[in-house]
Design an enzyme around this catalytic site. Structure first.
Site, mmCIF file in Angstrom:
data_model
loop_
_atom_site.group_PDB
_atom_site.id
_atom_site.type_symbol
_atom_site.label_atom_id
_atom_site.label_comp_id
_atom_site.label_asym_id
_atom_site.label_seq_id
_atom_site.Cartn_x
_atom_site.Cartn_y
_atom_site.Cartn_z
ATOM 1 N N ASP A 171 -11.647 -1.964 42.754
ATOM 2 C CA ASP A 171 -13.106 -1.933 42.561
ATOM 3 C C ASP A 171 -13.567 -0.527 42.170
ATOM 4 O O ASP A 171 -14.741 -0.300 41.904
ATOM 5 C CB ASP A 171 -13.852 -2.473 43.786
ATOM 6 C CG ASP A 171 -13.595 -1.668 45.046
ATOM 7 O OD1 ASP A 171 -12.815 -0.695 44.997
ATOM 8 O OD2 ASP A 171 -14.179 -2.022 46.103
ATOM 9 N N GLU A 193 -5.752 5.612 52.603
ATOM 10 C CA GLU A 193 -6.449 6.567 51.723
ATOM 11 C C GLU A 193 -6.969 7.769 52.485
ATOM 12 O O GLU A 193 -7.625 7.620 53.537
ATOM 13 C CB GLU A 193 -7.618 5.839 51.021
ATOM 14 C CG GLU A 193 -8.407 6.764 50.086
ATOM 15 C CD GLU A 193 -9.287 6.050 49.075
ATOM 16 O OE1 GLU A 193 -9.266 4.800 49.015
ATOM 17 O OE2 GLU A 193 -9.994 6.759 48.332
HETATM 18 O O1 KIV Z 1 -10.339 0.560 44.023
HETATM 19 C C1 KIV Z 1 -9.337 1.273 43.895
HETATM 20 O O2 KIV Z 1 -8.956 1.683 42.805
HETATM 21 C C2 KIV Z 1 -8.623 1.636 45.089
HETATM 22 C C3 KIV Z 1 -7.694 2.799 44.979
HETATM 23 C C4 KIV Z 1 -8.473 4.023 45.242
HETATM 24 C C5 KIV Z 1 -6.530 2.659 45.830
HETATM 25 O O3 KIV Z 1 -8.824 1.093 46.133
#
Ligand code: KIV
Length: 277
Positions: free
Chosen positions: A57, A194
């Site tokens: 997202d 994260e």
């Molecule tokens: O939405 C995304 O791209 C993610 C990454 C930051 C892992 O969750």
């Protein structure tokens, strides 16, 4: 008739599955992951040897130009995931569940099914700790593969008050370990972690049997992921500390992607300047 899955088994590099990812963790082979949002980049990333591609997202920020991921809808993810699926041959495709698309087990299952049937996802990713155990259990009970995203949860940005490193104090770090175990017990197949100190990344990796993919989680996790536009130096303005621009010294986008995969595999990325303590 030859089933595509059977036909692909004879390929020199057969498609990545959940079992491949688990075997890589057991063998200590780093898992290289990137996001992608369209077929052309999906093709480049796949050719570069990425093992897993996420339709994140994050597209709300890097494709749509929003300040957060909150405005992204299930229809947005389906649109991009379907495009990405057409560009992939080998990599495992994960589709993100957007903000408020998994508030109840029934809603989560409905949306996860759409991401798989309409978007071509092979796994769904959702944000949340022990609070999401009921949701993960329900999805797992229906054989929906799940990636559980803990640590910094961008969908909670307005609740938390910004994009900040998580797990710096002992209680928060312990909670993260408990969350990872609870999510694994509930049936999660991957944990995505994260923005945490490297030592927390290591502790989470050691506390679960499923692969732990990090973004800003240090060098000790089982794999790394970056937002593709960050890795290729496309993102404007300030980028997070954990980002490295893989276009530096690369002659083409394909080279940039390959350089990222190589650096993850030989563990030269992340280096200390990309890590938190
Ligand atoms: O939405 C995304 O791209 C993610 C990454 C930051 C892992 O969750």
């Amino acid at each position: 008739m030859v089933y595509k899955q059977l036909e692909q088994r004879g390929m020199p590099q057969p498609p990545v599955t959940v079992s491949t990812l688990r075997a890589m963790k057991s063998a200590g082979e780093p898992i290289a992951c990137l996001t992608a949002y369209d077929a052309s980049f999906a093709f480049l990333v796949d050719e570069a040897g990425a093992d897993l591609v996420l339709v994140g997202d994050s597209l709300g920020m890097v494709v749509q130009g929003h300040d957060t991921t909150v405005p992204v809808t299930v229809a947005d993810i389906i649109y991009h995931s379907r495009s990405v699926a057409r560009g992939l041959r080998r990599a495992f495709l994960v589709a993100d569940m957007p903000f408020m698309s998994y508030t109840t087990p029934v809603q989560a299952l409905d949306n996860a099914v759409r991401l798989m049937q309409e978007g071509g996802g092979m796994m769904v990713k959702l944000e949340g700790g022990a609070g999401q155990v009921r949701i993960v259990e329900h999805l797992a009970k229906h054989d929906i593969p799940v990636c559980a995203h803990i640590g910094l949860k961008p969908q909670s940005v307005h609740k938390v008050g910004g994009f900040r490193v998580q797990g710096r104090d002992g209680a928060q770090a312990r909670q993260m370990l408990d969350d990872a175990r609870a999510l694994e017990n509930a049936g999660a197949d991957i944990v995505l972690l994260e923005c945490v100190p490297s030592e927390v990344g290591k502790a989470v990796r050691d506390s679960v049997a499923v692969p732990v993919i990090g973004i800003g989680a240090g060098p000790h996790v089982d794999g790394q992921i970056l937002v593709l536009y960050d890795a290729l130096g496309v993102t404007q303005g300030r980028v997070p500390r954990f980002v490295r621009n893989f276009m530096e010294g690369a002659g083409s986008l394909a080279d940039g992607c390959a350089s990222y995969v190589r650096a993850v595999k030989d563990r030269s990325y992340p280096s200390p300047q990309h890590c938190f303590s």
